[in-house]
Design a protein around this motif. Structure first.
Motif: not given
Length: 293
Positions: A122-128
């Motif tokens: 719920d906190a992380v919108t996008h991840l790389c």
């Protein structure tokens, strides 16, 4: 003067369990957190972060136990687990008023980013992720003589005492990672010196981080794999073409973790944020433009 991310402010942010993180912060808008790898610090983002600060509040912390962040003694296996470090990152972003943020990491920082994505979706919108495999897969693909390329993983996985003593006695040899994993002349002299100084002062916590990777972190990944947990946000992976050399399909391994995956094999060395910052910036901008599920 110690080199830093140009145009950014250096601040202290609360993590968990009383740990304070040193972070370079700049820009305005939605939050983007950038996590460094080994043997680096937040300084590795010096050519990437200022470009992204045009549209985002960019937060570049030193992970606990690295750089200028606090390095508490490893009281147990969780002190430097990726889960604990991920909780630090979530707490630090919230301290700046960001309950939701995009997250990118390189090397060790990428493993923390993945753990944050799994534990705090719920906190992380996008991840790389830049040039690493999830912990569970990394250990699975290392076997036979090919595992020699990751000798440091095995050394730092040993019980406390010997690895710390051996590495502390030869701490400047951390430079062999900078030289062996990057092209010749990649790091300006002052940057290389700063990485070595920072690593030399953090040998026990760096070893504790790697030891957790062979223990509690592997267990957390295995539990998630058994439960069918996956990353639910848009994910981008940038990776060298080392899968072929070690006999695995990196895109397939990542696909087991991420439902919305953009996997790119790129023409760059391990330290791609410093070797090819424009490539990394472009990939991050593409990621940030993808809709959130």
């Amino acid at each position: 003067m110690t080199p830093d991310v140009p145009g950014f402010d250096r601040v202290r942010l609360p993590g968990t369990d009383g740990v304070q993180l040193s972070a370079a912060v700049g820009g305005s808008g939605p939050a983007l957190v950038l996590l460094h790898g080994f043997p680096q610090t937040s300084l590795m983002w010096r050519s990437v972060a200022p470009q992204l600060a045009a549209t985002h509040t960019v937060i570049c912390p030193d992970l606990r136990g690295y750089g200028a962040s606090d390095a508490p003694p490893a009281a147990g296996p969780d002190t430097y687990s990726a889960r604990t470090m991920a909780a630090d990152v979530v707490a630090a972003a919230r301290a700046l008023g960001h309950d939701r943020f995009a997250l990118a990491g390189h090397d060790r920082g990428a493993l923390v980013a993945v753990r944050a994505g799994l534990d705090s979706p719920d906190a992380v919108t996008h991840l790389c992720s830049l040039d690493v495999l999830p912990t569970l897969d990394s250990w699975d693909i290392l076997h036979g003589v090919s595992a020699a390329v990751a000798w440091h993983l095995y050394l730092m996985a040993q019980p406390p005492g010997l690895p710390e003593a051996m590495i502390a006695a030869t701490a400047d040899d951390f430079g062999s990672f900078l030289d062996g994993w990057g092209r010749e002349g990649l790091f300006p002299a002052e940057v290389r010196a700063e990485y070595l100084r920072a690593s030399r002062e953090r040998v026990p916590s760096i070893v504790a981080d790697y030891r957790a990777g062979a223990g509690v972190d592997h267990g957390h990944d295995a539990a998630d794999r058994a439960a069918g947990r996956r990353l639910t946000m848009p994910v981008t992976v940038l990776q060298q073409d080392w899968g072929a050399a070690l006999g695995f399909d990196a895109a397939a391994l990542w696909g087991a973790w991420a439902a919305d995956l953009d996997h790119r094999t790129v023409d760059a060395g391990h330290f791609m944020a410093e070797e090819r910052p424009d490539l990394v910036v472009g990939a991050l901008r593409d990621l940030l433009a993808r809709p959130v599920r």
